[in-house]
Scaffold this active site. Structure first.
Site, short mmCIF file in Angstrom:
data_model
loop_
_atom_site.label_atom_id
_atom_site.label_comp_id
_atom_site.label_asym_id
_atom_site.label_seq_id
_atom_site.Cartn_x
_atom_site.Cartn_y
_atom_site.Cartn_z
N ASP A 102 -14.30 12.55 5.55
CA ASP A 102 -15.71 11.88 6.06
C ASP A 102 -17.07 12.61 5.75
OD1 ASP A 102 -14.06 9.42 6.66
OD2 ASP A 102 -14.26 10.23 8.96
N1 URA Z 1 -9.67 11.73 10.03
C1 URA Z 1 -11.10 11.30 10.15
O1 URA Z 1 -11.14 10.69 11.09
N2 URA Z 1 -12.04 11.79 9.10
C2 URA Z 1 -11.51 12.54 7.93
O2 URA Z 1 -12.40 12.68 7.06
C3 URA Z 1 -10.29 12.79 7.95
C4 URA Z 1 -9.39 12.41 8.91
#
Ligand code: URA
Length: 233
Positions: A102
């Site tokens: 993310d």
């Molecule tokens: N889990 C999440 O919530 N976000 C990520 O980017 C990777 C794993």
């Protein structure tokens, strides 16, 4: 492969720029000045120079990046900088991130132009381990830990696969998961009534994030790391 394609892959310029360089006599193949971009070359055998510099062709390249916050794990995006925009100008143009972190998540991201390897590592049945350092809104209870480890309902058809929790501190854990569902870690913590304050991926399969990589920095994988990744179950 055509000489002009080879030169573009090697990031020596656009198709028209490399053709212009060839016309100006700036490219040699096996010591002979090249005449045309259409010339066929064997990139594994022929010695090719561009402006006097020998070019070493590698079909695939692999980088480990410590992704910073604020950039998206994509090759193009209309609203934000991408991880690809952090690569130096002289990097090849066919590189993409393997999976996603993310925008607000930091840590280990693999970048490559090896589509087959990426496909294998991301295949749902492959269950490559990913370890996240999670800073929590509040401490986990023993029963929260059990639930996370056994599998929780995050709103999908099936519960998450068993995970592993290592408590580091009151609000800090390492969470090892074997899947890569959208927002998985955040949704898992939400499912046990908690929240994620900070999330950093510290390993992906056999790859450990190098301590010397500051956020936004990257390095090529070593030959040993590439070999280990190729054998990743
Ligand atoms: N889990 C999440 O919530 N976000 C990520 O980017 C990777 C794993």
């Amino acid at each position: 492969m055509r000489l002009d394609k080879f030169l573009c892959d090697m990031n020596m310029g656009t198709r028209s720029q490399v053709k212009a360089a060839i016309r100006q006599g700036l490219v040699t193949v096996g010591g002979v000045t090249a005449k045309s971009g259409e010339q066929k070359i064997d990139e594994a055998v022929d010695e090719i120079t561009f402006r006097g510099k020998k070019l070493q062709y590698r079909k695939y390249v692999y980088y480990m990046m410590n992704k910073p916050k604020g950039v998206v794990s994509a090759t193009v995006d209309n609203t934000a900088d991408t991880v690809i925009s952090l690569l130096k100008e002289n990097c090849r143009k066919d590189i993409f991130p393997v999976g996603r972190l993310d925008k607000d998540v930091t840590g280990l991201l693999l970048l490559t132009n090896d589509g087959a390897m990426a496909h294998r590592l991301l295949a749902p049945g492959r269950h490559v381990d990913k370890v996240y350092h999670v800073t929590l809104e509040h401490p986990l209870s023993k029963s929260d830990i059990c639930r996370l480890e056994e599998g929780v309902d995050i709103g999908d058809d099936i519960i998450t696969l068993p995970a592993r929790v290592t408590v580091l501190d009151r609000n800090e854990i390492l969470l090892t998961i074997h899947e890569g569902k959208f927002h998985q870690v955040k949704r898992m913590l939400f499912a046990v009534g908690n929240g994620v304050v900070n999330l950093k991926r510290i390993s992906f399969g056999c790859l450990q994030l190098s301590a010397e990589l500051k956020e936004g920095e990257y390095r090529e994988l070593t030959a040993a790391e590439i070999a280990m990744l190729s054998q990743e179950e």
